[in-house]
Design an enzyme around this catalytic site. Structure first.
Site, short mmCIF file in Angstrom:
data_model
loop_
_atom_site.label_atom_id
_atom_site.label_comp_id
_atom_site.label_asym_id
_atom_site.label_seq_id
_atom_site.Cartn_x
_atom_site.Cartn_y
_atom_site.Cartn_z
N LYS A 194 3.08 11.44 -11.89
CA LYS A 194 2.16 10.55 -12.75
C LYS A 194 3.31 9.43 -12.94
CE LYS A 194 0.22 11.96 -16.23
NZ LYS A 194 -0.09 12.64 -17.61
N ARG B 5 0.93 -1.04 0.00
CA ARG B 5 0.11 -0.02 -0.02
C ARG B 5 0.74 1.25 0.12
NH1 ARG B 5 -5.10 -1.59 3.89
NH2 ARG B 5 -5.84 -3.28 2.60
N HIS C 129 2.10 9.40 -28.93
CA HIS C 129 2.20 7.90 -28.24
C HIS C 129 1.64 6.90 -29.21
CE1 HIS C 129 2.31 9.24 -23.85
NE2 HIS C 129 3.30 9.06 -24.20
N ASN D 256 0.35 17.47 -22.83
CA ASN D 256 0.25 16.42 -23.74
C ASN D 256 0.31 16.89 -25.22
OD1 ASN D 256 -0.56 14.52 -21.85
ND2 ASN D 256 -2.41 15.56 -21.60
N HIS E 84 10.96 7.47 -27.31
CA HIS E 84 9.82 8.30 -27.22
C HIS E 84 9.94 9.76 -27.74
CE1 HIS E 84 6.51 9.98 -24.45
NE2 HIS E 84 7.51 11.01 -24.19
N LYS F 99 7.01 22.59 -16.29
CA LYS F 99 6.40 21.49 -15.92
C LYS F 99 5.89 22.07 -14.50
CE LYS F 99 5.48 16.58 -15.89
NZ LYS F 99 6.04 15.25 -16.40
N GLU G 174 10.91 17.08 -25.45
CA GLU G 174 10.36 17.46 -24.25
C GLU G 174 10.55 18.89 -23.89
OE1 GLU G 174 7.36 16.14 -23.28
OE2 GLU G 174 7.90 14.03 -23.64
N GLU H 11 -4.44 16.30 -13.29
CA GLU H 11 -4.61 16.50 -14.84
C GLU H 11 -6.16 16.52 -15.00
OE1 GLU H 11 -2.51 14.49 -18.65
OE2 GLU H 11 -3.38 13.10 -17.19
N ARG I 96 -3.06 20.89 -17.04
CA ARG I 96 -2.12 19.98 -16.92
C ARG I 96 -2.12 18.85 -18.26
NH1 ARG I 96 0.58 15.80 -12.38
NH2 ARG I 96 2.06 14.89 -13.78
#
Length: 355
Positions: A135, A113, A240, A233, A255, A215, A177, A225, A229
């Site tokens: 994320k 957990r 993607h 994307n 990527h 960011k 990025e 998001e 946010r």
């Protein structure tokens, strides 16, 4: 340099040294588990070996690369954690690029957990993107990052020294990025980047903080998001899908290479469906082609690409969701496009020659 991120954690940019690990030791964890991949175990772990002196220390190695970012790898990581005696009062350290950062964070956030974890990104991509924002996820059902959680590390330590361990293609992947951050939120940074025509010899110590700060500001305003946010994307809806499509082919793209192609196509959509000028579209296209070249998208791939886009987790009401540009530095979220319009963007990209 320290950039505060709400009350959750700090991003520190600069050399990692004894002081960092004294801070970690003062938190009195029962043990440390360090996640590495094959590459970072060889090239990066030795740079920290003198500081990893906890009496209960476990090193867990995973195979590198996007093809291994799946539930099976996570299961092996959890199994290794149990075998090593990792408990709730341990701290995990992710030493690697974006794939390892996502997986190690996800595994840590769900193990018993949740145990504390920190990120030490070793690639340009992970320094400016995947290590920041909480994320975490893995690929599932051929869809990127479709299983995951939001969970913040206790810290992110960004040391540009690790960039010296990377091949040029990895640097180029991460640079996409940085360009994106300028395009969506910092026009001054975007125009400053126009002066960079070659990535050899770039002063990353100067550029990384600016990119991270974009960011950071966006994540502070929208940590889960729900709105702003989504600007992050830009280029990723198509990008993607392209990355997933080529993953199992001999033409596999990194990527950043796939996202660069996606940003060209989504810039074209921005010109067609929003206010991006023809001049800005041309500047964006030429800059990405200069750095990333051109990977033709076969017509036979379009149905597969469209199906992958329809699975994108950002979609709402079965519509394919995009972030578009009004102009460099100004993004519009929650835009949609039809299959015909998306095919037009692919056609625009395919028509451009390597520049």
């Amino acid at each position: 340099m320290t950039l505060p991120v709400a009350d959750a954690y700090n991003i520190e940019i600069g050399g990692i040294g004894a002081g960092h690990f004294e801070w970690l030791r003062a938190r009195d964890y029962a043990g440390w588990v360090v996640f590495v991949d094959t590459n970072t175990r060889e090239h990066c772990l030795p740079l920290l070996a003198g500081y990893l002196d906890h009496p209960n220390l476990a090193i867990i190695e995973v195979p590198p690369g996007e093809p291994n970012k799946h539930l099976g790898t996570c299961q092996r990581m959890w199994e290794d954690m149990f075998r090593a005696g990792v408990g709730r009062r341990w701290c995990a350290i992710g030493l690697g690029g974006g794939v390892l950062a996502d997986m190690s964070g996800f595994v840590s956030a769900t193990f018993k957990r949740g145990i504390d974890f920190l990120q030490i990104p070793t690639t340009l991509l992970s320094m400016v993107d995947s290590s920041v924002g909480g994320k975490l996820g893995i690929d599932f059902f051929d869809v990127k990052n479709s299983i995951g959680v939001f969970a913040n590390p206790i810290a992110v330590w960004i040391d540009p020294v690790f960039l010296q361990t990377l091949p040029p293609r990895e640097i180029r992947s991460g640079y996409a990025e940085i360009i994106k951050h300028g395009l969506i939120a910092d026009a001054g940074q975007w125009w400053e980047l126009q002066n960079i025509r070659a990535l050899e010899g770039v002063d990353w110590q100067r550029i990384i903080p600016k990119s991270v700060d974009v960011k950071r500001r966006i994540v502070l305003e929208d940590p889960f998001e729900k709105g702003l946010r989504k600007a992050l994307n830009f280029g990723h809806t198509i990008g993607h899908a392209i990355e997933s499509y080529f993953l199992a082919t001999p033409q596999r793209l990194f990527h950043g290479e796939a996202i660069a192609a996606g940003m060209i196509m989504e810039a074209w959509l921005s010109h067609q469906l929003d206010e991006l000028s023809a001049a800005d579209l041309e500047t964006i296209t030429r800059y990405f082609l200069h750095h990333y070249g051109h990977q033709p998208i076969p017509a036979a791939a379009f149905d597969t690409l469209l199906a992958l886009m329809q699975q994108d987790k950002k979609n709402e009401d079965h519509r394919i969701n995009f972030t578009l540009l009004h102009a460099p530095g100004k993004a519009r979220i929650n835009a949609t496009a039809t299959g015909e319009e998306i095919w037009g963007a692919v056609g625009y990209y395919n028509e451009r020659m390597r520049e």
